[in-house]
Design a protein around this motif. Sequence first.
Motif, PDB file in Angstrom:
ATOM      1  N   LYS A 105    -114.196 125.627 -15.079  1.00  0.00           N
ATOM      2  CA  LYS A 105    -114.032 124.186 -14.851  1.00  0.00           C
ATOM      3  C   LYS A 105    -114.928 123.411 -15.809  1.00  0.00           C
ATOM      4  CE  LYS A 105    -112.562 124.921 -10.215  1.00  0.00           C
ATOM      5  NZ  LYS A 105    -112.929 125.232  -8.897  1.00  0.00           N
ATOM      6  N   PRO A 106    -114.629 122.151 -16.033  1.00  0.00           N
ATOM      7  CA  PRO A 106    -115.424 121.355 -16.973  1.00  0.00           C
ATOM      8  C   PRO A 106    -116.910 121.295 -16.623  1.00  0.00           C
ATOM      9  CG  PRO A 106    -113.404 120.196 -16.417  1.00  0.00           C
ATOM     10  CD  PRO A 106    -113.473 121.407 -15.545  1.00  0.00           C
ATOM     11  N   TRP A 107    -117.269 121.281 -15.371  1.00  0.00           N
ATOM     12  CA  TRP A 107    -118.690 121.207 -15.020  1.00  0.00           C
ATOM     13  C   TRP A 107    -119.409 122.511 -15.363  1.00  0.00           C
ATOM     14  CZ3 TRP A 107    -121.083 124.169 -11.291  1.00  0.00           C
ATOM     15  CH2 TRP A 107    -120.253 124.857 -10.414  1.00  0.00           C
ATOM     16  N   ALA A 142    -120.386 122.050 -18.926  1.00  0.00           N
ATOM     17  CA  ALA A 142    -121.494 121.096 -19.031  1.00  0.00           C
ATOM     18  C   ALA A 142    -122.814 121.769 -18.676  1.00  0.00           C
ATOM     19  CB  ALA A 142    -121.241 119.891 -18.133  1.00  0.00           C
ATOM     20  N   VAL A 143    -122.822 122.583 -17.625  1.00  0.00           N
ATOM     21  CA  VAL A 143    -124.047 123.287 -17.230  1.00  0.00           C
ATOM     22  C   VAL A 143    -124.461 124.256 -18.333  1.00  0.00           C
ATOM     23  CG1 VAL A 143    -124.987 124.966 -15.584  1.00  0.00           C
ATOM     24  CG2 VAL A 143    -123.662 123.017 -14.756  1.00  0.00           C
ATOM     25  N   LEU A 144    -123.496 124.942 -18.938  1.00  0.00           N
ATOM     26  CA  LEU A 144    -123.805 125.880 -20.012  1.00  0.00           C
ATOM     27  C   LEU A 144    -124.418 125.164 -21.210  1.00  0.00           C
ATOM     28  CD1 LEU A 144    -123.594 128.807 -21.035  1.00  0.00           C
ATOM     29  CD2 LEU A 144    -121.345 128.217 -21.931  1.00  0.00           C
ATOM     30  N   VAL A 145    -123.874 124.009 -21.579  1.00  0.00           N
ATOM     31  CA  VAL A 145    -124.407 123.241 -22.706  1.00  0.00           C
ATOM     32  C   VAL A 145    -125.827 122.794 -22.416  1.00  0.00           C
ATOM     33  CG1 VAL A 145    -124.149 121.080 -23.994  1.00  0.00           C
ATOM     34  CG2 VAL A 145    -122.170 122.534 -23.591  1.00  0.00           C
ATOM     35  N   VAL A 146    -126.091 122.323 -21.197  1.00  0.00           N
ATOM     36  CA  VAL A 146    -127.440 121.875 -20.834  1.00  0.00           C
ATOM     37  C   VAL A 146    -128.417 123.042 -20.901  1.00  0.00           C
ATOM     38  CG1 VAL A 146    -128.835 120.993 -18.900  1.00  0.00           C
ATOM     39  CG2 VAL A 146    -126.658 119.910 -19.465  1.00  0.00           C
TER      40      VAL A 146
END
Length: 109
Positions: free
Chosen positions: A5-7, A10-14
């Motif tokens: 999922k998109p979140w 986002a968590v991986l990028v952070v």
Amino acid sequence: MGALKPWHIAVLVVVLILLFGAKRLPDAARSLGRSLRIIKAETKSLHDDNDRDLAEKADAQAGYQPLPPQAAQQAPYAPHPQQAPHTGQPYQAPPQQPVVDPVQRVREN
């Protein structure tokens, strides 16, 4: 449950930014891209070498010619005499030595 999922992204990028820092991520991505290009080139060269080897084997097999009909009819099942390596002389089996039980040998000594 297994969908990305998109979140998740986002968590991986952070997490990546926290681990490596914003300045080092472009360098890491660049070196990863170079590594992938090298791997791709090496696997392609392996496939090309394998194809070339197969072509050489096929060419070598194409050069075989069957025996002339007279030679095949003269002795189709004649056994070939075995020759000793490097001498061209007929092969002679070494003399057989008697079998000795190691337990008996120890008892006799």
